[in-house]
Write an enzyme that holds these catalytic residues in place. Structure first.
Site, PDB file in Angstrom:
ATOM      1  N   GLU A  31       0.820  -1.211   0.000  1.00  0.00           N
ATOM      2  CA  GLU A  31       0.000   0.000   0.000  1.00  0.00           C
ATOM      3  C   GLU A  31       0.857   1.265   0.000  1.00  0.00           C
ATOM      4  O   GLU A  31       0.453   2.282  -0.558  1.00  0.00           O
ATOM      5  CB  GLU A  31      -0.951  -0.009   1.199  1.00  0.00           C
ATOM      6  CG  GLU A  31      -1.914  -1.188   1.250  1.00  0.00           C
ATOM      7  CD  GLU A  31      -2.763  -1.321  -0.015  1.00  0.00           C
ATOM      8  OE1 GLU A  31      -2.985  -0.304  -0.697  1.00  0.00           O
ATOM      9  OE2 GLU A  31      -3.193  -2.450  -0.314  1.00  0.00           O
ATOM     10  N   HIS A  34       1.502   2.269  -3.587  1.00  0.00           N
ATOM     11  CA  HIS A  34       0.391   3.050  -4.146  1.00  0.00           C
ATOM     12  C   HIS A  34       0.385   4.470  -3.582  1.00  0.00           C
ATOM     13  O   HIS A  34       0.261   5.455  -4.318  1.00  0.00           O
ATOM     14  CB  HIS A  34      -0.952   2.383  -3.797  1.00  0.00           C
ATOM     15  CG  HIS A  34      -1.176   1.055  -4.428  1.00  0.00           C
ATOM     16  ND1 HIS A  34      -0.993   0.815  -5.766  1.00  0.00           N
ATOM     17  CD2 HIS A  34      -1.608  -0.121  -3.891  1.00  0.00           C
ATOM     18  CE1 HIS A  34      -1.286  -0.446  -6.034  1.00  0.00           C
ATOM     19  NE2 HIS A  34      -1.655  -1.033  -4.911  1.00  0.00           N
TER      20      HIS A  34
END
Length: 372
Positions: A31, A34
């Site tokens: 994550e 991202h």
């Protein structure tokens, strides 16, 4: 069955903390990939979550992003401004009402190439994490090698039928250069029922042969029953450790990541043939985490690298809901010059959800069978 449950519960003190450590590390870096690239391109980020469901702890940073650690640890998400949820499903109703200022920081209105890089950054972050871990280990500890030389051939085995003899040294297996016995076994164990070409050195001669590994049930490294391919040889050669410099360590780490990816594809081929004994889901990872944690912290960190590569690779599969599914949509958008229609995207997301749910149920069922 009772023995399996007792063994599982008996290792819970190791398994649960180890599992949470591994999952948190892998999900966080995925994550973070991202998140970092989205921030670089000026996307407003509403939520960064490790896990799903209600938050255990949460806080907001100076850019008003909500960071939280949630109760259900199997995954995580980054929710971008302009998306309806953490799966990057476009919020079309909200998008239609956005001002020019809001559109400038909304993910759906970013150029196609930026959206693609933001999505791709998650799996890439997983590969980078594995590369850093493996490079560190190879640089510090070197590489342990067992020469791929045959010490014993089982009578009536595929190896004997193929003409393999004691003293033969494996040079290639299925087109891959073989440098250690461990590498050879990794290829053979995931190729049951497939005819593999081998290149051997016998004295001064180089010989080409083929053999088909048999599917054999055996006990895995963690006392779990697995079905693997075997050709019926043993290698009793003495292992030795080769020191590696920093650049050599990076190269070896890259090679290992390639081997992990190759093994993943081989394992999926075995699954399609009905051999699901090496298929693991959350319960299986929990069990293995506890067993590895009993060995050492170093082994646990190495497991983080292995799982990070696997998670990165799986997320690149072209299944809607996964990163690869979004990249597939963006590929259509690039070819068509416009996004796919709303109905097509919605149908794709529903199919993706069904596929992901089906895989989750399959691996969980397989874990329970192996556990009991």
């Amino acid at each position: 069955m009772l023995n399996g449950i007792e063994s599982f519960l008996g290792s819970a003190a190791y398994a649960i903390p180890a599992f949470l450590f591994i999952i948190t590390a892998v999900v966080f870096f995925h994550e973070l990939g991202h998140f970092s690239v989205a921030r670089f391109f000026g996307v407003r980020i509403e939520t960064f979550s490790i896990g799903f469901g209600p938050a255990i702890v949460s806080w907001r940073d100076r850019k008003n992003t909500l960071w939280k650690i949630s109760w259900f640890p199997l995954g995580g998400f980054v929710k971008f401004f302009g998306d309806a949820d953490g799966a990057s499903t476009p919020d079309r109703e909200a998008a239609a009402k956005m001002s020019p200022e809001d559109r400038a920081v909304a993910f759906p209105f970013k150029p196609l190439w930026q959206r693609a890089l933001i999505v791709l950054a998650g799996p890439v972050a997983n590969f980078i994490l594995a590369l850093v871990i493996l490079t560190g280990f190879y640089w510090v500890d070197g590489r342990l090698i067992t020469p791929p030389v045959v010490s014993w051939v089982q009578p009536g085995s595929p190896a004997q039928a193929a003409g393999i003899k004691i003293g033969d040294k494996f040079l290639e297996a299925d087109g891959e250069k073989i440098e250690s016995y461990e590498q050879l076994i990794q290829i053979v164990s995931l190729s049951a029922g497939e005819t593999l070409p081998f290149k051997l050195q016998r004295g001064s001669q180089v010989i080409d042969i083929s053999a088909t590994p048999r599917l054999v049930e055996t006990v895995g490294p963690f006392n779990n029953k697995v079905k693997v391919g075997q050709i019926g040889i043993k290698d009793l050669a003495k292992s030795y450790r080769v020191p590696l410099g920093p650049f050599q360590a990076v190269g070896q780490a890259v090679n290992e990541i390639e081997e992990i990816m190759g093994s993943s594809f081989r394992a999926r081929g075995q699954i399609l043939q009905g051999n699901t004994s090496q298929l693991s889901g959350p319960v299986g990872i929990l069990k293995i985490s506890g067993q590895v944690a009993r060995v050492s912290l170093i082994a646990l960190i190495q497991l983080v690298a292995l799982l990070s590569v696997s998670i990165g690779l799986v997320n690149l599969f072209p299944i809607p809901l996964l990163d690869g599914g979004h990249l597939l949509y963006y590929a259509f958008e690039g070819v068509l010059g416009r996004p796919l229609g709303e109905r097509a995207q919605d149908v794709g997301f529903r199919l993706g959800l069904a596929v992901v749910a089906g895989i989750f149920l399959l691996v969980t069922w397989n874990d329970l069978l192996n556990l009991f």
